[in-house]
Design a protein around this motif. Structure first.
Motif, PDB file in Angstrom:
ATOM      1  N   THR A  87       0.824  -1.206   0.000  1.00  0.00           N
ATOM      2  CA  THR A  87       0.000   0.000   0.000  1.00  0.00           C
ATOM      3  C   THR A  87       0.861   1.261   0.000  1.00  0.00           C
ATOM      4  OG1 THR A  87      -0.113  -0.146   2.416  1.00  0.00           O
ATOM      5  CG2 THR A  87      -1.913  -1.126   1.178  1.00  0.00           C
ATOM      6  N   GLY A  88       2.102   1.146   0.480  1.00  0.00           N
ATOM      7  CA  GLY A  88       2.988   2.303   0.482  1.00  0.00           C
ATOM      8  C   GLY A  88       3.266   2.837  -0.904  1.00  0.00           C
ATOM      9  N   ASN A  89       3.245   1.947  -1.908  1.00  0.00           N
ATOM     10  CA  ASN A  89       3.490   2.373  -3.282  1.00  0.00           C
ATOM     11  C   ASN A  89       2.350   3.214  -3.832  1.00  0.00           C
ATOM     12  OD1 ASN A  89       4.878  -0.405  -2.852  1.00  0.00           O
ATOM     13  ND2 ASN A  89       5.972   0.491  -4.578  1.00  0.00           N
ATOM     14  N   ILE A  90       1.166   3.060  -3.271  1.00  0.00           N
ATOM     15  CA  ILE A  90       0.001   3.823  -3.737  1.00  0.00           C
ATOM     16  C   ILE A  90      -0.340   4.936  -2.756  1.00  0.00           C
ATOM     17  CG2 ILE A  90      -2.452   3.712  -4.320  1.00  0.00           C
ATOM     18  CD1 ILE A  90      -2.055   0.853  -5.207  1.00  0.00           C
ATOM     19  N   GLY A 289      10.667  12.275   1.245  1.00  0.00           N
ATOM     20  CA  GLY A 289      11.046  11.474   0.088  1.00  0.00           C
ATOM     21  C   GLY A 289      11.902  10.284   0.458  1.00  0.00           C
ATOM     22  N   VAL A 290      12.912  10.513   1.283  1.00  0.00           N
ATOM     23  CA  VAL A 290      13.824   9.431   1.672  1.00  0.00           C
ATOM     24  C   VAL A 290      13.080   8.377   2.497  1.00  0.00           C
ATOM     25  CG1 VAL A 290      15.851   8.824   3.049  1.00  0.00           C
ATOM     26  CG2 VAL A 290      15.896  10.837   1.557  1.00  0.00           C
ATOM     27  N   PHE A 295      10.937   3.127   3.227  1.00  0.00           N
ATOM     28  CA  PHE A 295       9.783   2.365   3.708  1.00  0.00           C
ATOM     29  C   PHE A 295       9.238   1.469   2.605  1.00  0.00           C
ATOM     30  CE2 PHE A 295       5.251   1.763   4.627  1.00  0.00           C
ATOM     31  CZ  PHE A 295       5.305   1.336   5.936  1.00  0.00           C
ATOM     32  N   SER A 296       9.287   1.948   1.378  1.00  0.00           N
ATOM     33  CA  SER A 296       8.729   1.194   0.255  1.00  0.00           C
ATOM     34  C   SER A 296       9.629   0.040  -0.170  1.00  0.00           C
ATOM     35  CB  SER A 296       8.479   2.129  -0.933  1.00  0.00           C
ATOM     36  OG  SER A 296       7.993   1.408  -2.037  1.00  0.00           O
ATOM     37  N   ASN A 297      10.903   0.333  -0.471  1.00  0.00           N
ATOM     38  CA  ASN A 297      11.770  -0.743  -0.978  1.00  0.00           C
ATOM     39  C   ASN A 297      12.467  -1.521   0.139  1.00  0.00           C
ATOM     40  OD1 ASN A 297      14.312   0.689  -0.352  1.00  0.00           O
ATOM     41  ND2 ASN A 297      13.766   2.027  -2.063  1.00  0.00           N
ATOM     42  N   THR A 436       6.869   2.154  13.723  1.00  0.00           N
ATOM     43  CA  THR A 436       8.015   2.338  14.610  1.00  0.00           C
ATOM     44  C   THR A 436       8.862   1.071  14.691  1.00  0.00           C
ATOM     45  OG1 THR A 436       6.777   3.939  15.959  1.00  0.00           O
ATOM     46  CG2 THR A 436       8.713   2.929  16.968  1.00  0.00           C
ATOM     47  N   LEU A 437       8.212  -0.080  14.864  1.00  0.00           N
ATOM     48  CA  LEU A 437       8.928  -1.354  14.936  1.00  0.00           C
ATOM     49  C   LEU A 437       9.678  -1.632  13.637  1.00  0.00           C
ATOM     50  CD1 LEU A 437       6.248  -3.627  16.675  1.00  0.00           C
ATOM     51  CD2 LEU A 437       8.322  -2.702  17.694  1.00  0.00           C
ATOM     52  N   ASN A 438       9.050  -1.267  12.516  1.00  0.00           N
ATOM     53  CA  ASN A 438       9.662  -1.466  11.211  1.00  0.00           C
ATOM     54  C   ASN A 438      10.998  -0.725  11.119  1.00  0.00           C
ATOM     55  OD1 ASN A 438       8.740  -0.971   7.749  1.00  0.00           O
ATOM     56  ND2 ASN A 438       9.508  -2.787   8.732  1.00  0.00           N
ATOM     57  N   ALA A 439      11.027   0.498  11.613  1.00  0.00           N
ATOM     58  CA  ALA A 439      12.248   1.292  11.573  1.00  0.00           C
ATOM     59  C   ALA A 439      13.293   0.755  12.551  1.00  0.00           C
ATOM     60  CB  ALA A 439      11.942   2.750  11.892  1.00  0.00           C
TER      61      ALA A 439
END
Length: 474
Positions: A87-90, A289-290, A295-297, A436-439
């Protein structure tokens, strides 16, 4: 202040740090360091990487058969892409543009350029330090290259990554994804069939149950079935979305030069594009942007190497090439398509706000009319469904690292049940905590990447001596 509010406030503070400027500098800085250390490998051999990854799909006689407990290299990359193309791509790209201006797209693309090398190194290490589990499957990822590469005294750091990954899978890879599917499909259904208004809860429940059954059937077949499903699903979903986007882009091709101007000018002087009153600065444009690119790739976050570790491949660098292609396909192709659709459609952008899927719907509506909700619903549903399938694998491997193979089935059962829960709940805080956990997952992974970069460099030198020197002589 209620307990819920306290948790939200604490998470907001931590999130501001882990997705803040220092962390983004660390992630991008690691990518720049690795790019220089690997002699700009992803740029010098970009054509070679595409030829020996996606190029093999279209070449006769190049089909690879996977052995016991393994999947083919292309199945590994489609499994990884299934997780990153979500969903991040959209939705995420719309937020980056609305909050960071058109210039955010420039910084998103820049992060992808160095992210290609980061992902290349992650995937290479996942093959170098993978191992077989009790069932005979290849298993690997950051927790294994931390344990096997840095030594057993660093195994605790691998466990930290595994805990974060196992928990994160329930949020960013499960509940938030199915919630996006349920919300998007419900919106499309109620738009097309107004008589269903008022039955949104039932529709969401049905969607959750269907997706949970799909997940259960897929996981029952193990890594080979996951690879087989994503190998078919990812190309279909990518083609549907890219073709839909290209139609809109070509219809509005006259606006392309102006959009490019907005992107480049907005990257360094956002106020010249969006106006100074909104307070969008160069720092904000770069940050949005960064962070969206990362987050996407997922370059640097450490999730994709878990899928790549199962690949039947000649060697670590051979599979690492797929990491380069993966970032290119996710960010440079699909995220860019979304950005161009929004900027070239002419739809008003509510700068300073986060419009979510509404802005994407509005952009596609310029061509597809009311049917735009269906186009976006299909895109989000396919993207998010594939993400759920892949993150189920990631979470399972993390749980297996912590508790052994006996944890596989219980984890998968809980994961499937959470799909139903996620489809029927308001997940505002769940999304924030998962983000947060993802980062946080990136921290132990980046430590390992930097520490093990000499190993990757040695592998790259050996590979280059064998392949590129021979190619030059030929």
């Amino acid at each position: 202040m209620s307990l819920f509010d306290k948790i939200a406030a604490i998470n907001s503070t931590i999130n501001g740090i882990v997705w803040g400027i220092p962390m983004l500098i660390l992630i991008v800085g690691t990518g720049i360091y690795l790019t220089i250390k690997m002699d700009w490998f992803q740029f010098r051999h970009f054509g070679y990487a595409l030829k020996n990854t996606i190029g093999k799909v279209f070449k006769k006689g190049e089909k690879v058969e996977a052995g016991e407990g393994a999947i083919t290299p292309i199945q590994a990359v489609t499994t990884a892409l299934a997780a990153t193309v979500g969903t991040g791509n959209i939705v995420g790209v719309t937020g980056a543009i609305a909050l960071g201006g058109p210039g955010a797209v420039f910084w998103m693309e820049l992060s992808a350029l160095v992210g290609m090398c980061t992902k290349f190194c992650e995937v290479t290490l996942s093959i170098k330090y993978r191992e077989r589990n009790e069932k005979g499957d290849w298993i690997g990822g950051p927790m294994y290259y931390i344990k096997n590469g840095l030594g057993k005294k660093w195994a605790w750091l691998g466990s930290v990554f595994a805990v974060l990954g196992a928990l994160c899978a329930f949020g960013i890879g499960n509940m938030t994804q199915i919630n996006s599917i349920a919300t998007s499909i419900t919106s499309a259904v109620t738009t097309v069939v107004p008589s269903t208004i008022g039955s949104e809860g039932i529709i969401c429940l049905i969607i959750g149950i269907v997706m949970a059954v799909i997940c259960a059937l897929t996981y029952l077949g193990g890594i080979k079935r996951i690879g087989a499903v994503t190998e078919k699903l990812v190309p279909v979903m990518a083609i549907i979305y890219i073709v839909s986007a290209l139609i809109l882009i070509f219809i509005n091709i006259g606006r392309f030069p102006e959009v490019i101007r907005q992107v480049f000018v907005g990257a360094f002087n956002p106020s010249a594009i969006v106006g100074g009153a909104l307070g969008i600065t160069l720092i904000e444009a770069a940050k949005r942007g960064v962070s969206r690119g990362v987050f996407s790739n997922e370059a640097g976050l450490g999730s994709a190497p878990i899928a790549h570790a199962a690949a039947e491949t000649p060697g670590p660098v051979d599979q690492g090439l797929y990491g380069i292609f993966e970032v290119f396909a996710d960010t440079t192709v699909i995220c860019t398509m979304t950005a161009l659709v929004i900027l070239m459609s002419g739809t008003p952008i509510p700068y300073g706000e986060n419009p979510g899927v509404a802005l994407t719907n509005a952009a596609f509506s310029m061509v597809y009319g009311p049917g735009a909700t269906i186009v976006v619903a299909i895109g989000i549903s396919l993207f998010a469904a594939s993400t759920i399938l892949s993150w189920g694998l990631y979470g399972t491997r993390c749980a297996e690292f912590l508790f052994g193979t006996k944890a596989i089935k219980p984890y998968q059962i809980i994961f499937c049940l959470m799909v139903i829960v996620g489809a029927t709940m308001n997940l505002g805080l769940a999304w924030d905590i998962a983000d947060t956990l993802n980062a946080l997952m990136a921290i132990p992974n980046l430590i390992a990447l930097l520490a093990l970069s000499p190993v990757v460099y040695k592998l790259v030198r050996e590979y280059s001596a064998e392949h590129f020197n021979r190619d030059l002589k030929a």
